[in-house]
Design an enzyme around this catalytic site. Structure first.
Site, PDB file in Angstrom:
ATOM      1  N   HIS A   1      -9.735  19.840  25.653  1.00 23.57           N
ATOM      2  CA  HIS A   1     -10.991  20.506  25.987  1.00 23.57           C
ATOM      3  C   HIS A   1     -11.172  21.733  25.097  1.00 23.57           C
ATOM      4  O   HIS A   1     -10.191  22.274  24.554  1.00 23.57           O
ATOM      5  CB  HIS A   1     -10.986  20.913  27.462  1.00 23.57           C
ATOM      6  CG  HIS A   1     -12.315  21.299  28.001  1.00 23.57           C
ATOM      7  ND1 HIS A   1     -13.451  20.519  27.862  1.00 23.57           N
ATOM      8  CD2 HIS A   1     -12.712  22.398  28.707  1.00 23.57           C
ATOM      9  CE1 HIS A   1     -14.467  21.105  28.448  1.00 23.57           C
ATOM     10  NE2 HIS A   1     -14.056  22.255  28.970  1.00 23.57           N
TER      11      HIS A   1
ATOM     12  N   CYS B   1     -17.403  18.592  24.553  1.00 22.82           N
ATOM     13  CA  CYS B   1     -16.986  19.984  24.688  1.00 22.82           C
ATOM     14  C   CYS B   1     -16.994  20.759  23.373  1.00 22.82           C
ATOM     15  O   CYS B   1     -17.371  21.942  23.349  1.00 22.82           O
ATOM     16  CB  CYS B   1     -15.597  20.045  25.328  1.00 22.82           C
ATOM     17  SG  CYS B   1     -14.301  19.164  24.422  1.00 22.82           S
TER      18      CYS B   1
ATOM     19  N   ASP C   1     -17.392  28.206  30.205  1.00 18.73           N
ATOM     20  CA  ASP C   1     -17.270  26.797  29.826  1.00 18.73           C
ATOM     21  C   ASP C   1     -18.658  26.176  29.818  1.00 18.73           C
ATOM     22  O   ASP C   1     -19.159  25.723  30.855  1.00 18.73           O
ATOM     23  CB  ASP C   1     -16.357  26.060  30.806  1.00 18.73           C
ATOM     24  CG  ASP C   1     -16.010  24.653  30.309  1.00 18.73           C
ATOM     25  OD1 ASP C   1     -16.626  24.210  29.326  1.00 18.73           O
ATOM     26  OD2 ASP C   1     -15.116  24.024  30.909  1.00 18.73           O
TER      27      ASP C   1
END
Length: 655
Positions: free
Chosen positions: A451, A407, A467
């Site tokens: 994250h 991430c 995202d």
């Protein structure tokens, strides 16, 4: 030296000190735990070979050296880290001089203090049970040091049985003291010390590749209780920190501290009310469901809708929050914010800049540019928790060479591309996902659920969450980082992970009922008894009454008297073993015979057999009748000789 420790006593003491030191291994520096790991077994080995205690000419310089190294390493001797390091070192050095029972009792008293100090670092249920087990070992060792040997056929087992009884008897009084002794306003370790990095947690700085240690940490980060509806997995984004600044390698918010008006928020879905129980992080950030509407008590809502506590979270913290998962954030963007959201360092990542500028030259609008970046990630990138290392131009290396990451890499590259295309963008770090415990109705979020994602500002829509990780690996959003990367360990797979998640109910109860028991809850504890707010005087009065009742029962129990044990003490046990072995060889003693009369009887029948028995019988007579209380070491030595006794002659059968 009449009270010299026996071999069993000394080795039991060494095992106790080693177990105590082991509870501190998680934070002891290598320059200390390595010598300690050698000192304990080496001292046991040299003592078995008859070596005396280490000379004071060696111990005193070692103590001074320990103190000097602690001061140089930590700057002082106060606080959790330096204090525990100094205590552990002194405990190891104490073993070097221990020879007598008095020294051993001093060492055990200090070991109890060092053992309890381990709870300043972690108070999880599992670790607390480990400390209790070591405490039982400590009490058993203390029982083994008593002047009179214990009345039992199995002394070591009796020591542990007595330790279990003592520990069990102390639990009610310990619980009463825990509940009623006035709580401190701040923890005991709130003194100077290098304690701020004691726990793993989200930081104000993010360099792609540094998250993976956190992503492999499967310990709980926080638990969430929702008042009503539970958001679906794809909406479980918990905002913690917003990163604006980029220096070519690291994203940070260090320079973004100016007081500004909070970004306006238009909630477009009903607000969600929930309660979070956050584990200690040693940092002030309070994760909240994206986007929080207001700050909890004793916390502030920053301009970019980040919640920060007034003090770092150094013990479990419970707070209520309200959020909207459908929203429009910052309908307009002021010049200063726009400038910060577009800033990029000169001389870094030329290929990524050219790619973003090319999308603009093709006439794409902001949303089309964002879609182009997501399509790029989806087409040829791989999600992994073990990515290759990146060079100076980290975004270029990631986009055009390695194409592997997690991430952090995707959020960093995406925000860089957006800024290079003239779109205001920023990195957001926090947690995503979690495991829903249907039986107890709460969401468990682990540190491995950490994250990073992106927000870009679009006209008419404000800050919008993107995202990019989801474009590469939708499994990350549904199942978590380890599952998405295929890097699940043995403890994270199948039924075992499900069992761990279900057992978290016990950890949650422990955290909320024991660790989270604070001064505020203590003040309201006597409300059912008509005391609206208990002050320290009320609490101490109740505690004194409980202690008085306990002492009364203890006195009555002590006065009842106890009969002498049928089996006798350890010396008598060894003596009975000797008589049994002699009886099997045909030299049985009559019940009314004393040891010397028995020896004369055997000598009259078999002089050679009497010569084997005589040393043992004479030692017993001296220990039993010539001493007020024989030393445990002498009793141990006699018992060992009895165990080694094997009659070489048998009594002749009568004709």
């Amino acid at each position: 030296m009449t009270d010299r420790l026996g071999t069993r006593q000394f080795e039991l003491l060494a095992a106790t000190l080693a177990a105590t030191l082991a509870t501190h291994l998680g934070h002891l520096p290598v320059w200390l735990w390595a010598p300690l790991a050698a000192i304990v077994p080496l001292r046991v080995w040299t003592r078995r070979r008859g070596a005396p205690a280490v000379s004071a000419w060696i111990r005193v310089p070692l103590t001074a050296l320990l103190l000097l190294v602690v001061i140089v390493s930590f700057g002082n001797v106060f606080g959790r880290e330096p204090g525990s390091v100094l205590g552990a070192g002194l405990l190891g050095l104490k073993l070097l001089e221990t020879e007598r029972a008095r020294d051993a009792r001093v060492a055990l008293g200090f070991a109890a203090f060092v053992l309890m100090s381990a709870l300043l670092f972690t108070q999880s249920l599992g670790f607390t049970l480990l400390v209790c087990a070591v405490l039982a070992l400590l009490l058993a060792t203390l029982a083994a040091l008593q002047p009179a040997p214990l009345p039992t056929r199995a002394p070591l087992r009796a020591h542990f049985r007595l330790a279990a009884v003592l520990l069990g008897a102390s639990l009610p009084l310990g619980a009463a003291a825990f509940v009623l002794v006035p709580r401190l306003g701040s923890p005991l370790w709130g003194s100077p010390g290098n304690d701020t990095a004691a726990r793993t947690g989200l930081s104000e700085r993010m360099t792609p590749g540094e998250f993976n240690e956190l992503l492999f940490d499967d310990t709980p980060a926080f638990r969430v209780d929702f008042d009503a509806a539970v958001p679906p997995p794809q909406a479980r984004y918990f905002r913690a920190i917003v990163l604006w600044e980029f220096d070519g390698a690291t994203w940070s918010r260090e320079r973004w501290r100016g007081a500004r008006l909070a970004e306006d928020l238009d909630a477009q879905t009903p607000a969600l009310d929930y309660r979070i129980t956050l584990e200690p992080t040693d940092r002030p950030w309070l994760p909240t469901l994206d986007i929080p509407l207001a700050a909890p008590l004793n916390a502030r809502l920053l301009a970019d809708r980040v919640v920060v506590a007034e003090t770092p979270v150094i013990q479990p913290r419970e707070y209520r929050a309200r959020s909207a998962i459908g929203y429009r954030l910052a309908s307009s963007l002021d010049k200063a914010s726009r400038a910060r959201a577009l800033a990029l360092p000169e001389g870094f990542n030329p290929r990524a800049r050219a790619l973003a500028e090319g999308w603009r030259r093709e006439g794409r609008d902001d949303q089309a540019v964002a879609r182009a970046a997501l399509e790029l990630f989806h087409a040829s990138f791989t999600y992994t928790l073990n990515p290759p290392l990146l060079g100076r131009n980290s975004v270029d290396d990631f986009l055009f060479d390695t194409r592997r990451g997690f991430c952090e890499h995707y959020a960093s590259a995406f925000v860089f591309l957006m800024r290079a295309a003239g779109i205001p963008a920023r990195v957001v770090t926090g947690y995503q996902g979690g495991w829903w415990n249907a039986a107890s109705a709460y969401l468990l979020v682990r540190r491995s659920d950490a994250h990073a994602w992106a927000e870009i500002w679009l006209p008419g829509r404000g800050w919008v969450r993107f995202d990019p990780t989801a474009a590469v690996s939708p499994e990350r959003i549904e199942r978590g980082a380890a599952a998405a990367s295929g890097a699940e360990g043995w403890s994270q797979t199948g039924w075992l992970r499900d069992l761990r998640n279900r057992l978290d109910v016990v950890n949650r109860l422990w955290t909320e009922s024991v660790i989270g028991f604070n001064a505020l809850r203590q003040k309201g504890m006597l409300t059912p008894f008509g005391v609206p707010e208990a002050n320290p005087g009320d609490l101490m009065l109740v505690l004194s009454a409980i202690l008085g009742v306990a002492m009364l029962f203890a006195t009555l129990w002590a006065m009842r008297g106890t009969a002498a044990p049928a089996d006798g003490d350890a010396l008598e046990h060894a003596w009975k073993r000797l008589r049994r072995r002699a009886a099997r060889a045909g030299f049985a003693a009559r019940p009314e015979q004393g040891p010397l009369d028995w020896l004369r009887q055997v000598r009259a029948r078999e002089p050679e057999a009497a010569a084997e028995l005589a040393p043992l019988i004479e030692i017993y007579a001296e220990l039993r009748y010539a001493r007020a209380a024989p030393a445990p070491a002498e009793v141990d030595a006699f018992a060992r000789r009895v165990r080694g006794y094997r009659p070489r002659r048998r009594a002749a059968k009568p004709a």
